[in-house]
Design an enzyme around this catalytic site. Structure first.
Site, PDB file in Angstrom:
ATOM      1  N   LYS A  83      32.380  55.132  44.007  1.00 54.30           N
ATOM      2  CA  LYS A  83      32.484  53.946  43.153  1.00 54.30           C
ATOM      3  C   LYS A  83      31.164  53.766  42.403  1.00 54.30           C
ATOM      4  O   LYS A  83      30.092  53.700  43.020  1.00 54.30           O
ATOM      5  CB  LYS A  83      32.775  52.736  44.057  1.00 54.30           C
ATOM      6  CG  LYS A  83      33.594  51.656  43.414  1.00 54.30           C
ATOM      7  CD  LYS A  83      34.009  50.636  44.482  1.00 54.30           C
ATOM      8  CE  LYS A  83      34.733  49.469  43.893  1.00 54.30           C
ATOM      9  NZ  LYS A  83      34.977  48.418  44.893  1.00 54.30           N
TER      10      LYS A  83
HETATM   11  O1  G3P Z   1      36.189  45.243  45.609  1.00 51.74           O
HETATM   12  C1  G3P Z   1      36.020  44.670  44.367  1.00 51.74           C
HETATM   13  C2  G3P Z   1      36.698  43.341  44.145  1.00 51.74           C
HETATM   14  O2  G3P Z   1      38.013  43.370  44.579  1.00 51.74           O
HETATM   15  C3  G3P Z   1      35.911  42.149  44.571  1.00 51.74           C
HETATM   16  O3  G3P Z   1      36.657  40.975  44.549  1.00 51.74           O
HETATM   17  O4  G3P Z   1      36.951  38.638  45.337  1.00 51.74           O
HETATM   18  O5  G3P Z   1      34.645  39.628  45.258  1.00 51.74           O
HETATM   19  O6  G3P Z   1      35.864  39.045  43.167  1.00 51.74           O
HETATM   20  P1  G3P Z   1      35.973  39.504  44.582  1.00 51.74           P
END
Ligand code: G3P
Length: 215
Positions: A83
């Site tokens: 990633k």
């Molecule tokens: O893994 C990346 C993403 O899904 C993060 O989500 O909830 O931290 O905006 P969030």
């Protein structure tokens, strides 16, 4: 549409794969830090458990260091997807990894043109953070729709991965748009198979069955 789980929590992954088919796992430095384990020890364990693509994120921001870190991450397990952040350095590393046929997930994508450049840099998948766009009053799903249209216009093979999922509607909208992958937290993945009428209906059926047994 493929379903990934967005977590680094080993027991959550174990619980979910006992119930649902899961097509992959996404992690990020925040999720890894919540486990108290190192990425080097955790990622191989998750890869062995799921036997599907597992995204592991770099933390270096400068191209050469990021490339070296990416190579190390890819050596952790054959199912590792590296990633990379959607930055100039991240996209440069993406191109280098493409040459080595190392799969990549370009993350922190918030616009269709960012997604286009990630695809043209050879990204295997690009993660659009819909929840964080919604948080600032922009339409995350519109970015997904526009990206899908652009990828279709140019027959780009990069998979659109909808991330930062907050609720079931994000998943429904993703499926309606023909998104390739959604990655959702454990809680939301469980919610999508629940419906109050299912519970009420089951209760009634069981009551009928019990009444029949008493006759
Ligand atoms: O893994 C990346 C993403 O899904 C993060 O989500 O909830 O931290 O905006 P969030």
């Amino acid at each position: 549409m493929k379903f990934f789980i967005d977590t680094a929590n080993f027991s959550e992954i174990k619980k979910i794969i006992d119930v649902f088919p899961i097509d992959g796992v996404t992690t990020n430095p925040t999720l890894i830090s919540q486990t108290g384990e190192s990425i080097q020890s955790l990622i191989p364990k998750i890869c062995e458990l799921v036997q599907k693509p597992v995204s592991a994120e770099v933390i270096e921001t400068e191209k050469d260091k990021m490339y070296q870190e990416a190579l190390q991450l890819s050596k952790l397990h054959k199912n590792v997807v590296v990633k990379l952040p959607l930055t100039k350095d991240g996209l440069a590393v993406c191109r280098l990894l493409k040459e080595k046929e190392i799969p990549t997930n370009v993350t922190l994508c918030f616009s269709p043109l960012q997604a286009l450049r990630a695809a043209q840099s050879g990204a295997t998948m690009v993660s659009i953070f819909v929840g964080r766009l919604d948080d600032i009053d922009q339409s995350g799903m519109q970015v997904v729709a526009d990206t899908l249209e652009i990828f279709s216009n140019y027959s780009l093979k990069t998979e659109v991965l909808v991330a930062s999922i907050r609720h079931q509607k994000h998943i429904l909208d993703s499926a309606l748009l023909g998104t390739d992958i959604v990655t959702a937290p454990y809680k939301v993945l469980n919610q999508i198979i629940q419906h109050p009428l299912t519970d009420i209906g089951l209760k009634k059926f069981l009551e009928s069955a019990q009444a029949l047994q008493k006759k």
